[in-house]
Design an enzyme around this catalytic site. Structure first.
Site, PDB file in Angstrom:
ATOM      1  CG  ASP A 105     -29.009 -20.815  32.418  1.00 12.02           C
ATOM      2  OD1 ASP A 105     -28.537 -20.827  31.262  1.00 12.02           O
ATOM      3  OD2 ASP A 105     -28.707 -19.954  33.269  1.00 12.02           O
TER       4      ASP A 105
ATOM      5  CG  ASP B 129     -22.834 -19.291  31.851  1.00 11.01           C
ATOM      6  OD1 ASP B 129     -21.797 -19.781  32.306  1.00 11.01           O
ATOM      7  OD2 ASP B 129     -23.042 -19.148  30.628  1.00 11.01           O
TER       8      ASP B 129
ATOM      9  N   GLY C 123     -27.985 -14.290  30.558  1.00 15.95           N
ATOM     10  CA  GLY C 123     -28.817 -15.133  29.700  1.00 15.95           C
ATOM     11  C   GLY C 123     -28.889 -14.696  28.255  1.00 15.95           C
TER      12      GLY C 123
ATOM     13  NE  ARG D 130     -19.178 -15.468  22.614  1.00 14.76           N
ATOM     14  CZ  ARG D 130     -18.562 -16.515  22.049  1.00 14.76           C
ATOM     15  NH1 ARG D 130     -17.792 -16.324  20.994  1.00 14.76           N
ATOM     16  NH2 ARG D 130     -18.724 -17.742  22.521  1.00 14.76           N
TER      17      ARG D 130
ATOM     18  CB  SER E 210     -22.547 -20.431  27.235  1.00 15.51           C
ATOM     19  OG  SER E 210     -21.156 -20.394  27.058  1.00 15.51           O
ATOM     20  NE  ARG E 211     -22.118 -18.985  19.030  1.00 11.17           N
ATOM     21  CZ  ARG E 211     -22.180 -19.463  17.797  1.00 11.17           C
ATOM     22  NH1 ARG E 211     -21.237 -20.257  17.344  1.00 11.17           N
ATOM     23  NH2 ARG E 211     -23.177 -19.133  17.012  1.00 11.17           N
ATOM     24  CG  ASN E 212     -17.024 -20.126  25.853  1.00 10.48           C
ATOM     25  OD1 ASN E 212     -16.057 -20.501  25.200  1.00 10.48           O
ATOM     26  ND2 ASN E 212     -17.452 -18.867  25.828  1.00 10.48           N
TER      27      ASN E 212
ATOM     28  CG  ASP F 219     -29.072 -17.141  36.097  1.00 12.06           C
ATOM     29  OD1 ASP F 219     -29.259 -17.682  34.982  1.00 12.06           O
ATOM     30  OD2 ASP F 219     -28.127 -16.376  36.327  1.00 12.06           O
TER      31      ASP F 219
HETATM   32  C1  BG6 Z   1     -25.257 -17.156  28.940  1.00 12.67           C
HETATM   33  C2  BG6 Z   1     -24.772 -16.053  29.865  1.00 12.67           C
HETATM   34  O1  BG6 Z   1     -25.331 -18.359  29.619  1.00 12.67           O
HETATM   35  O2  BG6 Z   1     -24.362 -17.303  27.840  1.00 12.67           O
HETATM   36  C3  BG6 Z   1     -24.591 -14.759  29.077  1.00 12.67           C
HETATM   37  O3  BG6 Z   1     -25.720 -15.845  30.905  1.00 12.67           O
HETATM   38  C4  BG6 Z   1     -23.662 -15.007  27.895  1.00 12.67           C
HETATM   39  O4  BG6 Z   1     -24.084 -13.761  29.927  1.00 12.67           O
HETATM   40  C5  BG6 Z   1     -24.203 -16.139  27.035  1.00 12.67           C
HETATM   41  O5  BG6 Z   1     -23.555 -13.818  27.107  1.00 12.67           O
HETATM   42  C6  BG6 Z   1     -23.308 -16.471  25.848  1.00 12.67           C
HETATM   43  O6  BG6 Z   1     -22.105 -17.000  26.323  1.00 12.67           O
HETATM   44  P1  BG6 Z   1     -20.832 -17.293  25.459  1.00 12.67           P
HETATM   45  O7  BG6 Z   1     -19.985 -18.136  26.374  1.00 12.67           O
HETATM   46  O8  BG6 Z   1     -21.264 -18.046  24.242  1.00 12.67           O
HETATM   47  O9  BG6 Z   1     -20.205 -15.985  25.097  1.00 12.67           O
HETATM   48 MG    MG Z   2     -27.979 -18.070  33.379  1.00  6.35          MG
END
Ligand code: BG6
Ligand code: MG
Length: 216
Positions: free
Chosen positions: A8, A10, A45, A48, A116-118, A170
């Site tokens: 994972d 984040d 985890g 969004r 995460s999309r980021n 996590d």
């Molecule tokens: C996960 C985070 O990795 O990504 C979450 O633990 C978050 O808290 C999720 O909401 C989505 O992330 P993002 O960057 O696409 O908004």
């Molecule tokens: Mg995580």
């Protein structure tokens, strides 16, 4: 036999938690919605839009789907500014570089499996863009954790079967996703007391790659 480790992102590889928290807090404050660090823990985890739904449990009005999209976009814009201005390799969590390097040197494949999309931008900011053998993230999936989709895609991209992979997570939702996918689960950080995991540690500095690949 373990041939790959799926991380994972984040909270496992990098500490972005504070940036997520600050961005959600700003959006919630602007909307007059109560939000705190305790509620923030529930977002770990979680995707969004699912995170937004948790925050909206405290809202005093109903939001339309279009308004929800605007709130999530607004939060993400705040989050992206924080990533662009504050995130750097110093945010890589303890023990990460040693474990990743040791795995590579032992010919164990490594991947990212993140909601995460980021994720691509985060990996770029911490200079780990080219380090992983494969990545799967929020841009690749239809169902987020606890569904195993993101980990199954990561395993497939590594050319491995699920039972040849260990997932490092996590978040409770991520541990569930790993188990649902037929993988071994190593819990770190906030998931340390999750009894369902095959192994647990405070962080990756507390663990050796032998412990990871001999997990059972
Ligand atoms: C996960 C985070 O990795 O990504 C979450 O633990 C978050 O808290 C999720 O909401 C989505 O992330 P993002 O960057 O696409 O908004
Ligand atoms: Mg995580």
């Amino acid at each position: 036999m373990i041939k790959g480790v799926i991380f994972d992102l984040d909270g496992v590889i990098v500490s972005t938690d504070e940036f997520h928290y600050q961005a959600w807090q700003q959006m919630a404050d602007e909307e007059g919605i109560y939000f705190d660090r305790h509620i923030n823990e529930r977002l770990r985890g979680v995707s969004r839009m699912e995170s937004l739904e948790i925050i909206l449990e405290r809202a005093r009005k109903q939001y339309s789907e279009d308004q929800k999209t605007e709130l999530a976009t607004r939060k993400n814009n705040y989050y992206k500014v924080l990533l662009d201005t504050r995130l750097s390799p110093k945010d890589i969590l303890p023990g990460v570089m040693k474990v990743l390097t040791d795995l590579k040197n032992s010919n164990i494949k490594i991947a990212i499996g993140s909601s995460s999309r980021n994720s691509p931008s985060i990996l770029k900011h911490i200079d780990l863009e080219a380090f992983f053998d494969a990545t799967a993230d929020g841009n690749d999936i239809k169902k987020s954790k606890p569904d195993p989709e993101v980990f199954l895609i990561a395993a497939q991209r590594l050319g491995l079967e699920p039972d040849e992979c260990v997932v490092v997570e996590d978040a409770e939702a991520g541990i569930t996703a790993a188990l649902n996918g037929g993988m071994k689960a190593l819990a770190v950080g906030s998931a340390i007391s999750d009894k369902r995991a095959h192994f647990a540690a405070k962080d990756l500095a507390e663990i050796t790659i032998d412990q990871i690949i001999n997990i059972s």
